[in-house]
Enzyme design. Structure first.
Site, mmCIF file in Angstrom:
data_model
loop_
_atom_site.group_PDB
_atom_site.id
_atom_site.type_symbol
_atom_site.label_atom_id
_atom_site.label_comp_id
_atom_site.label_asym_id
_atom_site.label_seq_id
_atom_site.Cartn_x
_atom_site.Cartn_y
_atom_site.Cartn_z
ATOM 1 C CG ASN A 119 -2.367 -3.064 -8.052
ATOM 2 O OD1 ASN A 119 -1.653 -3.110 -9.039
ATOM 3 N ND2 ASN A 119 -2.675 -1.930 -7.449
ATOM 4 C CG ASP A 120 -6.408 -7.055 -4.614
ATOM 5 O OD1 ASP A 120 -5.398 -7.405 -3.980
ATOM 6 O OD2 ASP A 120 -7.259 -6.287 -4.148
ATOM 7 N NE ARG A 173 -5.885 2.979 -4.722
ATOM 8 C CZ ARG A 173 -5.074 3.576 -5.596
ATOM 9 N NH1 ARG A 173 -4.947 4.901 -5.574
ATOM 10 N NH2 ARG A 173 -4.395 2.873 -6.469
ATOM 11 N NE ARG A 210 -2.173 -6.019 -3.640
ATOM 12 C CZ ARG A 210 -2.459 -4.740 -3.469
ATOM 13 N NH1 ARG A 210 -1.568 -3.830 -3.721
ATOM 14 N NH2 ARG A 210 -3.646 -4.376 -3.034
ATOM 15 N NE ARG A 258 -11.450 0.341 -4.293
ATOM 16 C CZ ARG A 258 -10.141 0.107 -4.299
ATOM 17 N NH1 ARG A 258 -9.638 -0.759 -5.154
ATOM 18 N NH2 ARG A 258 -9.342 0.733 -3.461
ATOM 19 C CB CYS A 266 -8.518 0.936 -12.353
ATOM 20 S SG CYS A 266 -9.291 -0.348 -11.338
ATOM 21 C CG HIS A 294 -2.121 0.862 1.079
ATOM 22 N ND1 HIS A 294 -3.110 0.622 0.154
ATOM 23 C CD2 HIS A 294 -2.474 2.002 1.718
ATOM 24 C CE1 HIS A 294 -4.027 1.571 0.261
ATOM 25 N NE2 HIS A 294 -3.667 2.418 1.188
ATOM 26 C CD GLU A 339 -10.850 -6.156 -6.635
ATOM 27 O OE1 GLU A 339 -9.736 -5.617 -6.488
ATOM 28 O OE2 GLU A 339 -11.892 -5.718 -6.123
#
Length: 759
Positions: free
Chosen positions: A627-628, A470, A638, A506, A675, A363, A604
């Site tokens: 990412n996920d 986010r 990750r 989101r 994204c 993060h 995801e």
């Protein structure tokens, strides 16, 4: 056996330095296994030799003096084979090497196991006996377990610089290069500012006291601060707990007021140790004593000592934090960076970040990319506690850190930074031009946002909308759930700033690596647990408030899109859509005239990939969270530097999954975007465009680079490149082919600006 292992691990863990830890290992292993010799040889990477560093049974005068080359002796053989070697007549083996100074000619039985950390052989642990016999499987397994315990201790000693006093000269941290993983692109030259984790006894290094009286006074003030905290807590719980239950706090105060314990700390400070190191040393010694006790009640008191030690340490750290002077061009260095740590230093002074733990997709790394701060993560061998005030060069493209850099290193990286400044000037001219290929393919470039500070940077870089807002960020910076009005005001700022361009919000995505302090989710495996849409569907009260706030914020603007995270099936989409329509009806009943926004699904998790067409049929759009999806598809955490190299956007399984999602969405006539961080990499953006994604969303810092590259080539060229790599099965080969293809077209400028550095 388990009890013995636990006791040895505790003793090793509380040893004051590596020398003491090795001494514990050789003593206790010899005792438990009933052998006559136990020795540890550590590998000196500089001299490429195994050096005897601790022994029980051999001549102790040989410690630090006896050494073997990598291809020499049985120790060298264990290291080369990277597996245990168990012999009943060691002297008869062709690789046996005799050292007169050790006296080992008397010993026949030999068992050696490698000490391995992250695939690197760090040394060899050996036991020997006079009688001719092979050690049994249980003994071999025990020694392998001990070597695994020792590997982490040695690695930590190297990283913190405490591998001193081992017969080697202590080497200053200078003109050295340390490897990590890229966290955020860019180059930084500056001065290291080391922030230690708050109140973590294990992370406190040894440090010479420059002013002993001042250290003594700081310790006494910290003790009094801890007393006040305990009294305050006790008073606050006066109405909640019975007197006998509050007696624990009296015990705490007795420990804090014990002159013997305080006297031990002060005695160590007077030897020249700083206050924090002295507290760590005394507290860990007392913890060790309590842990070793047979009585369960007394063993539990170790937790009390540990808690009090942390309280005193916290007071010391807080006092020092107030006195820290941050230099210009500061590079923040920590054992484990957190987003909160970024607030410790003024943004005007912060030029780079280095973290011993964490990966390029944790993060804090994503936040660093959003802020445009060059970052290196997972620098596990970095002696971070000895870097404070040293000059550093940070290469965020390759994940490299140079300490006390030479003039040549400074010259080369200064040239890279000058080239970057020129490139940025050139990219600024692209702000108002569309992202369009040479053969006319239009590719909208959107941004990922969350902070208000992202807005101006995004607009300055020519963002055409928001592909991912986010919404959890406003929740994370508060100490409670924000109200509907507070959320509405925050969302309105974003929607107005980008109007009339679309803003994709989101819904609340907490859990995993995004916890809320006031809404704790404690799970053994949080990434596979209660997170994303699972939380909000279980708490419609939270979900409805947020959606109403989003809808009201969009009144008169009409540029809101709502996106649902962690969808694994159609039932979740249907349930969430029902709640969104309910919230829309409630908002309209309040007299707010607002249109129903498009509702999209984040793809995801693998389940969503396989149901992409069904989801697209019922949603207004799809958006891949790379990412996920990469994390779940490859089963790679990750945030874990141990497996960071396996987290690869070029993995053929991921590329195939992305292509199938595009085909599924387009088969239903629905748009699909991506994204995640993958879209912000200029080279992978070329492949994504070729796959047919309708828009790319990325951090604002990378947007100009992606735009420049996509404007330099044709869609036909991009599709040819995609076709070329689709049949490949090795991520590294795919990466090399993509880079070479773009360089051959003269487009390597934005891929890796520091690639020509030879330092």
């Amino acid at each position: 056996m388990l009890k013995t292992l636990r006791q040895i691990a505790q003793e090793v863990g509380t040893a004051k330095d590596l020398k003491a830890a090795l001494s514990v290992i050789v003593q206790r292993v010899r005792e438990v296994m009933g052998t006559e010799v136990c020795s540890v040889y550590l590998f000196d990477a500089e001299d490429q030799r195994y050096v005897l560093m601790a022994t029980e049974g051999l001549n102790k005068r040989s410690v630090g003096k006896v050494s073997l080359a990598r291809n020499e002796g049985l120790v060298g053989l264990v290291g080369r084979r990277e597996e245990p070697i168990n012999l009943e007549d060691a002297p008869s083996h062709k690789d046996f090497r005799y050292f007169a100074e050790t006296g080992e000619e008397k010993y026949y039985s030999f068992l050696g196991v490698p000490i391995i950390h992250h695939r690197r052989v760090m040394g060899v642990l050996v036991v020997q006996q006079r009688e001719r016999r092979q050690f049994d499987e249980g003994e071999e397994a025990f020694l392998v377990t001990m070597s695994a315990q020792l590997s982490g201790v040695i690695a930590h000693a190297e990283a913190t610089g405490s591998i001193r006093g081992m017969g080697r000269k202590a080497k200053p941290v200078q003109d050295a290069k340390f490897l990590g993983v890229p966290g955020s692109p860019g180059v930084a030259i500056g001065t290291a500012v080391v922030l230690l984790p708050p109140a973590d006894l294990d992370s406190v290094p040894d440090r010479a006291a420059t002013d002993v009286p001042a250290e003594l006074e700081a310790f006494r003030v910290a003790i009094e601060g801890a007393r006040k905290e305990v009294r305050k807590i006790s008073g606050r719980l006066e109405r909640t707990l019975r007197p006998e239950e509050r007696a624990l706090f009296d015990v705490y105060l007795m420990i804090l007021e014990d002159p013997a314990i305080a006297g031990e700390v002060e005695d160590i400070i007077r030897t020249g140790q700083w206050a924090q190191g002295a507290v760590r040393q005394v507290v860990k010694q007392h913890i060790k004593r309590f842990d070793a006790m047979e009585d369960e009640y007394l063993r539990e008191r170790a937790a009390d000592i540990r808690d009090l030690g942390r309280r005193v340490l916290s007071n010391l750290q807080q006092a020092r934090k107030d006195k820290i002077e941050i230099p210009d061009q500061a590079i923040l260095v920590s054992d484990e960076l957190s987003p909160a740590m970024l607030g410790e230093i003024s943004p005007e002074k912060l030029v780079g970040l280095v973290s011993v733990k964490g990966s390029g997709n944790s993060h804090v790394a994503i936040l660093a990319r959003a802020m445009g701060i060059p970052t290196v993560m997972g620098a596990v061998d970095l002696p971070y506690s000895r870097l404070d005030g040293l000059p550093l060069v940070l290469d965020g493209y390759h994940g490299e850190v140079y300490t006390n850099p030479s003039d040549e290193v400074l010259r080369q990286y200064s040239a890279v930074m000058a080239d970057e400044r020129e490139l940025v000037k050139g990219l600024e001219a692209l702000r108002d031009v569309p992202c369009e290929t040479t053969d006319g393919r239009r590719m909208p470039l959107w941004v990922n946002t969350g902070l208000l500070a992202d807005v101006q940077r995004s607009l300055n870089h020519g963002a055409e909308g928001v592909g991912l807002y986010r919404s959890e960020v406003p929740f994370m910076v508060m100490e409670r759930f924000p109200s509907e009005k507070e959320q509405q005001a925050t969302y309105r700022e974003q929607l107005q700033a980008f109007h009339p361009q679309p803003v994709t919000m989101r819904t609340l995505d907490v859990g995993g690596d995004k916890p809320l302090s006031y809404f704790p989710i404690k799970e053994d495996n949080p990434f596979l647990g209660w997170r994303g849409i699972r939380v909000t569907l279980d708490h419609p009260d939270i979900f409805l408030v947020q959606v109403r706030a989003m809808l009201k914020a969009s009144a008169g603007l009409g540029n809101l899109r709502i996106m649902l995270p962690m969808i694994t099936g159609l039932h979740e989409l249907e349930e969430a859509s029902h709640l969104i329509h309910r919230a829309w009806g409630e908002v309209r009943d309040e007299g707010v005239d607002v249109q129903m926004p498009p509702i999209g699904v984040m793809v995801e998790v693998p389940a969503a990939v396989y149901q992409a067409r069904e989801l697209a049929r019922h949603a207004d759009f799809l958006s891949v969270g790379s990412n996920d999806l990469t994390q779940y598809l490859l089963a790679v955490d990750r945030n874990n530097p141990r497996v960071a190299e396996l987290y690869d956007f070029y993995h053929p399984a991921l590329l195939q999954a992305l292509q199938s999602v595009v085909h599924a969405a387009h088969a239903e006539g629905k748009p699909v975007s991506i994204c995640g961080e993958m879209a912000g990499d200029p080279a992978t953006a070329v492949l994504l465009m070729a796959m047919g994604f309708d828009s790319l969303s990325m951090n604002a810092t990378n947007l100009p680079r992606v735009k420049w590259l996509l404007r330099q080539l044709s869609l036909t060229h991009a599709q040819q490149l995609l076709e070329q790599v689709q049949g490949m099965d090795n991520p590294q080969v795919i990466r090399s082919v993509v880079d070479l293809y773009l360089r051959n077209l003269g487009l390597g400028r934005v891929i890796n600006p520091a690639s020509d550095v030879t330092a």
